[in-house]
Design a protein around this motif. Structure first.
Motif, short mmCIF file in Angstrom:
data_model
loop_
_atom_site.label_atom_id
_atom_site.label_comp_id
_atom_site.label_asym_id
_atom_site.label_seq_id
_atom_site.Cartn_x
_atom_site.Cartn_y
_atom_site.Cartn_z
N ASP A 40 37.22 30.54 36.50
CA ASP A 40 37.58 29.66 35.38
C ASP A 40 39.00 29.14 35.53
O ASP A 40 39.67 29.39 36.53
CB ASP A 40 37.37 30.39 34.05
N SER A 41 39.44 28.43 34.51
CA SER A 41 40.76 27.77 34.57
C SER A 41 41.90 28.76 34.67
O SER A 41 42.98 28.44 35.13
CB SER A 41 40.95 26.87 33.36
N LYS A 42 41.65 30.01 34.25
CA LYS A 42 42.69 31.04 34.35
C LYS A 42 42.59 31.80 35.67
O LYS A 42 43.22 32.84 35.84
CB LYS A 42 42.56 32.02 33.18
N LYS A 43 41.81 31.30 36.58
CA LYS A 43 41.65 31.85 37.92
C LYS A 43 40.90 33.17 37.95
O LYS A 43 40.95 33.89 38.95
CB LYS A 43 43.01 32.02 38.61
N LEU A 46 37.84 35.42 38.48
CA LEU A 46 36.58 35.35 39.23
C LEU A 46 35.55 36.28 38.62
O LEU A 46 35.81 37.47 38.45
CB LEU A 46 36.82 35.80 40.67
N LYS A 47 34.36 35.74 38.36
CA LYS A 47 33.31 36.56 37.78
C LYS A 47 31.99 36.30 38.48
O LYS A 47 31.62 35.15 38.71
CB LYS A 47 33.17 36.26 36.29
N ILE A 48 31.28 37.38 38.81
CA ILE A 48 30.03 37.22 39.53
C ILE A 48 28.95 36.63 38.61
O ILE A 48 28.92 36.91 37.41
CB ILE A 48 29.55 38.56 40.14
N MET A 49 28.09 35.81 39.21
CA MET A 49 26.96 35.25 38.48
C MET A 49 25.65 35.82 39.00
O MET A 49 24.83 36.35 38.25
CB MET A 49 26.95 33.73 38.64
N PHE A 50 25.44 35.69 40.31
CA PHE A 50 24.17 36.11 40.91
C PHE A 50 24.44 36.74 42.28
O PHE A 50 25.44 36.46 42.93
CB PHE A 50 23.25 34.91 41.14
N TYR A 79 47.36 36.93 44.83
CA TYR A 79 46.75 38.11 45.41
C TYR A 79 45.79 38.73 44.39
O TYR A 79 46.19 39.03 43.26
CB TYR A 79 47.82 39.10 45.85
N LEU A 80 44.55 38.87 44.81
CA LEU A 80 43.49 39.35 43.94
C LEU A 80 43.06 40.75 44.35
O LEU A 80 42.93 41.05 45.54
CB LEU A 80 42.27 38.43 44.02
N CYS A 81 42.84 41.59 43.35
CA CYS A 81 42.33 42.94 43.57
C CYS A 81 40.93 43.01 42.96
O CYS A 81 40.67 42.39 41.90
CB CYS A 81 43.27 43.93 42.88
N ALA A 82 40.02 43.72 43.59
CA ALA A 82 38.67 43.85 43.07
C ALA A 82 38.14 45.25 43.39
O ALA A 82 38.55 45.86 44.38
CB ALA A 82 37.75 42.79 43.69
N VAL A 83 37.22 45.73 42.56
CA VAL A 83 36.59 47.02 42.81
C VAL A 83 35.08 46.86 42.85
O VAL A 83 34.51 45.97 42.20
CB VAL A 83 36.96 48.08 41.75
N HIS A 84 34.45 47.72 43.62
CA HIS A 84 33.01 47.82 43.66
C HIS A 84 32.68 49.22 43.18
O HIS A 84 33.00 50.21 43.86
CB HIS A 84 32.51 47.57 45.08
N GLY A 85 32.05 49.30 42.02
CA GLY A 85 31.71 50.58 41.44
C GLY A 85 30.33 51.05 41.87
O GLY A 85 29.47 50.24 42.21
N LEU A 136 31.38 42.86 42.57
CA LEU A 136 32.82 43.05 42.56
C LEU A 136 33.37 42.65 41.20
O LEU A 136 33.02 41.61 40.67
CB LEU A 136 33.49 42.19 43.63
N THR A 137 34.23 43.50 40.66
CA THR A 137 34.95 43.18 39.43
C THR A 137 36.39 42.88 39.82
O THR A 137 37.07 43.74 40.39
CB THR A 137 34.89 44.35 38.44
N PHE A 138 36.83 41.67 39.50
CA PHE A 138 38.16 41.21 39.90
C PHE A 138 39.18 41.38 38.78
O PHE A 138 38.84 41.29 37.59
CB PHE A 138 38.11 39.73 40.29
N GLY A 139 40.44 41.56 39.19
CA GLY A 139 41.56 41.43 38.28
C GLY A 139 41.93 39.96 38.17
O GLY A 139 41.34 39.10 38.83
N GLN A 140 42.92 39.70 37.32
CA GLN A 140 43.29 38.30 37.06
C GLN A 140 44.23 37.74 38.12
O GLN A 140 44.51 36.54 38.13
CB GLN A 140 43.92 38.17 35.67
#
Lengths: 110, 111
Positions: A38-41, A43-47, B86-92, B99-103
């Motif tokens: 989104d605009s705030k950068k 990242l979110k998974i969809m599929f 720089y992005l951080c992400a975890v796989h639980g 993957l769940t990402f931080g902002q």
């Protein structure tokens, strides 16, 4: 050679239209993903698809429909586009834990 | 539900000024913690995967470390070309492939 590629790179369209984004990976990976940034950068998974089978389907409007014709391709079709669909959509692929991302498709809905 | 929080949101450094980025996480059964670099208008570029507390990985001026609650990305003597998000992400363990990402942390290195 491009590992994960997406087309188109940019997509500008009117509200209510239907559009598709295509993704191809030449890494031989079994699993492919669609993410929305989104605009705030954020990242979110969809599929996610594994060997053409849907394995992750997050809370996404049913206007979004992924299709995997084979394990190297994962397309995203969006019906009745809304203003809030404007974002960058990333495709990714993986064989194990590590996911590799494509360059993104920048969608702008007017 | 897996959660990732990165700090600071933005970091400005002078060239050569070393610093660290933080990634705090909560996850049920960590299967991997990932660091990515994202340049403007580009997709995330994979940097590191860490699997267990105490693990460290290095690549050029970057070094990633992992504890049971957080990960740090240490940048030694940064150069302007290290400027990126720089992005951080975890796989639980409970979330197959997700993957769940931080902002993200926006790093700017001034010459």
């Amino acid at each position: 050679d491009t590992a994960v590629s997406q087309t188109p790179k940019y997509l500008v369209t009117q509200m209510g239209n239907d559009k598709s984004i295509k993704c191809e990976q030449n890494l031989g990976h079994d699993t492919m993903y669609w993410y929305k940034q989104d605009s705030k950068k954020f990242l979110k998974i969809m599929f996610s698809y594994n060997n053409k089978e849907l394995i992750i389907n997050e809370t996404v409007p049913n206007r979004f429909s992924p299709k995997s014709p084979d394990k190297a391709h994962l397309n995203l079709h969006i019906n009745s586009l809304e203003l809030g669909d404007s974002a960058v959509y990333f495709c990714a692929s993986s064989q194990d834990e590590t996911q590799y991302f494509g360059p993104g498709t920048r969608l702008l809905v007017l | 539900e897996d959660q990732v929080t990165q700090s600071p949101e933005a970091l400005r450094l002078q060239e050569g000024e070393s610093s660290s980025l933080n990634c705090s996480y909560t996850v049920s059964g960590l299967r991997g913690l990932f660091w990515y670099r994202q340049d403007p208008g580009k997709g995330p570029e994979f940097l590191f995967t860490l699997y267990s507390a105490g693990e460290e990985k290095e690549k050029e001026r970057l070094k990633a470390t992992l504890t049971k609650k957080e990960s740090f990305l240490h940048i030694t003597a940064p150069k302007p070309e290290d400027s990126a998000t720089y992005l951080c992400a975890v796989h639980g363990g409970a979330s197959y492939g997700k993957l769940t990402f931080g902002q993200g942390t926006i790093l700017t290195v001034h010459p």
